[in-house]
Motif scaffolding. Structure first.
Motif, mmCIF file in Angstrom:
data_model
loop_
_atom_site.group_PDB
_atom_site.id
_atom_site.type_symbol
_atom_site.label_atom_id
_atom_site.label_comp_id
_atom_site.label_asym_id
_atom_site.label_seq_id
_atom_site.Cartn_x
_atom_site.Cartn_y
_atom_site.Cartn_z
ATOM 1 N N GLN A 1 5.650 -25.473 -13.116
ATOM 2 C CA GLN A 1 4.525 -26.406 -13.044
ATOM 3 C C GLN A 1 4.994 -27.801 -12.631
ATOM 4 O O GLN A 1 4.373 -28.457 -11.790
ATOM 5 C CB GLN A 1 3.821 -26.465 -14.400
ATOM 6 C CG GLN A 1 3.117 -25.176 -14.792
ATOM 7 C CD GLN A 1 2.539 -25.240 -16.192
ATOM 8 O OE1 GLN A 1 3.202 -25.673 -17.139
ATOM 9 N NE2 GLN A 1 1.300 -24.812 -16.341
ATOM 10 N N LEU A 2 6.095 -28.241 -13.226
ATOM 11 C CA LEU A 2 6.635 -29.553 -12.886
ATOM 12 C C LEU A 2 7.061 -29.601 -11.424
ATOM 13 O O LEU A 2 6.776 -30.572 -10.711
ATOM 14 C CB LEU A 2 7.827 -29.871 -13.793
ATOM 15 C CG LEU A 2 8.621 -31.139 -13.461
ATOM 16 C CD1 LEU A 2 7.735 -32.375 -13.546
ATOM 17 C CD2 LEU A 2 9.825 -31.277 -14.397
ATOM 18 N N ASN B 1 0.231 -32.087 -25.722
ATOM 19 C CA ASN B 1 -0.568 -30.978 -25.251
ATOM 20 C C ASN B 1 -2.011 -31.154 -25.680
ATOM 21 O O ASN B 1 -2.457 -30.622 -26.674
ATOM 22 C CB ASN B 1 0.026 -29.685 -25.821
ATOM 23 C CG ASN B 1 -0.698 -28.487 -25.321
ATOM 24 O OD1 ASN B 1 -1.352 -28.552 -24.291
ATOM 25 N ND2 ASN B 1 -0.601 -27.395 -26.033
ATOM 26 N N CYS B 2 -2.764 -31.909 -24.890
ATOM 27 C CA CYS B 2 -4.132 -32.251 -25.274
ATOM 28 C C CYS B 2 -5.122 -31.135 -24.990
ATOM 29 O O CYS B 2 -6.163 -31.065 -25.609
ATOM 30 C CB CYS B 2 -4.580 -33.510 -24.534
ATOM 31 S SG CYS B 2 -3.594 -34.952 -24.916
ATOM 32 N N PHE B 3 -4.826 -30.264 -24.029
ATOM 33 C CA PHE B 3 -5.838 -29.325 -23.588
ATOM 34 C C PHE B 3 -5.456 -27.871 -23.817
ATOM 35 O O PHE B 3 -6.301 -27.010 -23.895
ATOM 36 C CB PHE B 3 -6.120 -29.534 -22.093
ATOM 37 C CG PHE B 3 -6.340 -30.965 -21.758
ATOM 38 C CD1 PHE B 3 -5.457 -31.646 -20.949
ATOM 39 C CD2 PHE B 3 -7.408 -31.659 -22.288
ATOM 40 C CE1 PHE B 3 -5.646 -32.976 -20.655
ATOM 41 C CE2 PHE B 3 -7.608 -32.987 -21.993
ATOM 42 C CZ PHE B 3 -6.723 -33.652 -21.173
ATOM 43 N N ASN C 1 -4.204 -26.202 -9.962
ATOM 44 C CA ASN C 1 -3.403 -25.275 -10.768
ATOM 45 C C ASN C 1 -2.790 -25.909 -12.009
ATOM 46 O O ASN C 1 -2.644 -25.236 -13.037
ATOM 47 C CB ASN C 1 -2.279 -24.676 -9.910
ATOM 48 C CG ASN C 1 -2.801 -23.976 -8.673
ATOM 49 O OD1 ASN C 1 -3.869 -23.371 -8.700
ATOM 50 N ND2 ASN C 1 -2.057 -24.051 -7.580
ATOM 51 N N VAL C 2 -2.389 -27.174 -11.914
ATOM 52 C CA VAL C 2 -1.656 -27.789 -13.031
ATOM 53 C C VAL C 2 -2.255 -29.151 -13.393
ATOM 54 O O VAL C 2 -1.545 -30.081 -13.765
ATOM 55 C CB VAL C 2 -0.143 -27.918 -12.707
ATOM 56 C CG1 VAL C 2 0.501 -26.552 -12.627
ATOM 57 C CG2 VAL C 2 0.104 -28.694 -11.419
ATOM 58 N N PHE C 3 -3.574 -29.263 -13.286
ATOM 59 C CA PHE C 3 -4.235 -30.536 -13.578
ATOM 60 C C PHE C 3 -4.039 -30.934 -15.040
ATOM 61 O O PHE C 3 -3.732 -32.085 -15.356
ATOM 62 C CB PHE C 3 -5.728 -30.425 -13.244
ATOM 63 C CG PHE C 3 -6.468 -31.737 -13.298
ATOM 64 C CD1 PHE C 3 -5.941 -32.878 -12.731
ATOM 65 C CD2 PHE C 3 -7.715 -31.819 -13.908
ATOM 66 C CE1 PHE C 3 -6.626 -34.091 -12.768
ATOM 67 C CE2 PHE C 3 -8.413 -33.019 -13.949
ATOM 68 C CZ PHE C 3 -7.867 -34.153 -13.379
ATOM 69 N N SER D 1 -13.968 -29.523 -7.591
ATOM 70 C CA SER D 1 -13.272 -28.237 -7.515
ATOM 71 C C SER D 1 -12.185 -28.115 -8.567
ATOM 72 O O SER D 1 -11.800 -27.009 -8.934
ATOM 73 C CB SER D 1 -12.664 -28.045 -6.119
ATOM 74 O OG SER D 1 -11.648 -29.003 -5.864
ATOM 75 N N PHE D 2 -11.658 -29.244 -9.056
ATOM 76 C CA PHE D 2 -10.642 -29.125 -10.103
ATOM 77 C C PHE D 2 -11.017 -29.800 -11.410
ATOM 78 O O PHE D 2 -10.280 -29.702 -12.377
ATOM 79 C CB PHE D 2 -9.264 -29.632 -9.627
ATOM 80 C CG PHE D 2 -9.259 -30.944 -8.884
ATOM 81 C CD1 PHE D 2 -9.144 -30.955 -7.508
ATOM 82 C CD2 PHE D 2 -9.334 -32.148 -9.558
ATOM 83 C CE1 PHE D 2 -9.119 -32.156 -6.806
ATOM 84 C CE2 PHE D 2 -9.299 -33.346 -8.867
ATOM 85 C CZ PHE D 2 -9.194 -33.350 -7.481
ATOM 86 N N MET D 3 -12.165 -30.450 -11.476
ATOM 87 C CA MET D 3 -12.616 -30.991 -12.760
ATOM 88 C C MET D 3 -13.682 -30.125 -13.409
ATOM 89 O O MET D 3 -13.751 -30.026 -14.628
ATOM 90 C CB MET D 3 -13.148 -32.418 -12.592
ATOM 91 C CG MET D 3 -12.061 -33.471 -12.539
ATOM 92 S SD MET D 3 -12.705 -35.165 -12.536
ATOM 93 C CE MET D 3 -13.458 -35.281 -14.159
#
Length: 363
Positions: free
Chosen positions: A202-203, A3-5, A322-324, A354-356
């Motif tokens: 999410q998966l 869990n890095c983020f 949503n799950v990046f 848009s997602f970064m």
């Protein structure tokens, strides 16, 4: 990996996982890799985790350091460097700035530069975990490998890890017979099941969009040069979907049990995850052996390859929006940075921004 983020408890990710998964040394077949430009099935050799003394020393060396990152919040380079710093597990503070050139401050020392220069600086200041690879040589890839193939392979890696994580979690739930976990942050059994359901949702989103991307973008290209090539892979998608939907409904039924969660239902859930894990493993290996090498064999030009990758990302917009973070959590730090490199180098900037860029900043 790990869990890095997220700032959530590690137990929310999996009661059995460590906060940082020990890195893996990978031994691949050079001959097979040279023939296909694709990864040979690797033999994973787990590296023992450091001793408690070493772990404490490492944690102290990084967790007491506050790193300030200055730059425009809508900049792809700023976002890229933020992901790199989060992998280093430093105390990160983002300071919005109008200056287009990002700056990193550690103590009184300030350093500005290009993306590559600042990434090297981060690596020098915080050597572990290593993030940089000078060539895309993970598992036998080389410069000739189309970017869409590298992207799909890394997505396979992430999904494989998450499926295995959910399997371990379900087995732990079953072994406890629905009783409360040792980690108090998991909460009551009902709370844990809700967290389990959220993680599986999410998966499932990532897996469904990945399959749609292959069916809408990748398979038509391959079928146009050799009709019937993707028949087996398409059939695998058809077999996996009912199993995935069945798991989702089964988790829902467990969550609403009034009389408490019993071992029988949990062992059945673990059995379903075992079936999914085995099915995905065989499916991904078949695609990587039989289909992905054919993308390079199709001899598409660079622009066609780039277009193919962007079309695939467009289909998987939900995953990357949503799950990046979830996708990147299933990769080693080096693999995660390679994934970001692929986006930065080959994807449409407006699409990936848009997602970064539109993400919560973590201090």
């Amino acid at each position: 990996m790990g869990n890095c983020f997220s700032t959530s408890s590690v137990a929310e990710i999996s009661p059995l996982d460590l906060a940082v998964k020990p890195p893996l040394a990978v031994v691949a077949s050079p001959a097979a890799a040279a023939q296909t430009h694709l990864p040979a099935p690797p033999t994973r050799l787990p590296i023992p985790p450091p001793s408690a003394k070493e772990t404490t020393a490492t944690a102290t060396a990084t967790s007491t350091v506050t790193v300030k990152l200055y730059g425009p919040p809508n900049s792809l380079v700023t976002s890229y460097l933020r992901f790199a710093l989060l992998h280093k597990r430093v105390n990160l503070r983002f300071v919005p700035s109008e200056d287009q050139k990002p700056t990193i401050q550690i103590g009184s020392e300030k350093t500005s530069g290009t993306q590559d220069a600042l990434l090297r600086y981060i690596e020098e200041k915080f050597p572990e975990p290593r993030l940089m690879l000078w060539k895309f040589n993970l598992e036998g890839f080389d410069e000739a490998t189309p970017p869409v193939v590298k992207t799909i392979w890394l997505q396979h890696r992430s999904m494989t890890w998450h499926v295995e994580r959910m399997l371990r979690w379900s087995e732990d739930l079953a072994a406890r017979g629905g009783r409360r976990a040792v980690d108090p942050s998991v909460g009551t059994p009902k709370m844990e099941i809700r967290k389990f359901a959220k993680s599986y949702t999410q998966l499932q989103e990532m897996m469904l969009e990945h399959a749609q991307m292959e069916e809408r973008i990748l398979f038509p290209v391959l079928e146009s040069v050799d009709r019937g090539m993707c028949k087996s892979a398409s059939a695998e998608h058809g077999r996996e979907l009912p199993l995935m939907n069945g798991i989702k409904e089964y988790i829902k039924s467990i969550a609403v049990m009034d009389s408490g969660i019993c071992s029988e239902e949990l062992f059945s859930l673990a059995s379903r995850f075992k079936s999914l894990q085995m099915m995905c493993k065989a499916h991904f290996e078949e695609e990587e052996k039989e289909l992905l090498p054919m993308v390079e064999a199709a001899e598409m030009g660079k622009e066609k390859q780039k277009k193919l990758m962007n079309q695939g990302l467009e289909v998987m917009r939900g995953t990357h929006t949503n799950v990046f973070d979830f996708l990147l959590q299933g990769l080693t730090p080096q693999e995660a940075m390679q994934y970001l490199d692929l986006l930065m180098n080959f994807a449409d900037p407006d699409l990936i921004s848009s997602f970064m860029c539109q993400r919560d900043i973590v201090d």
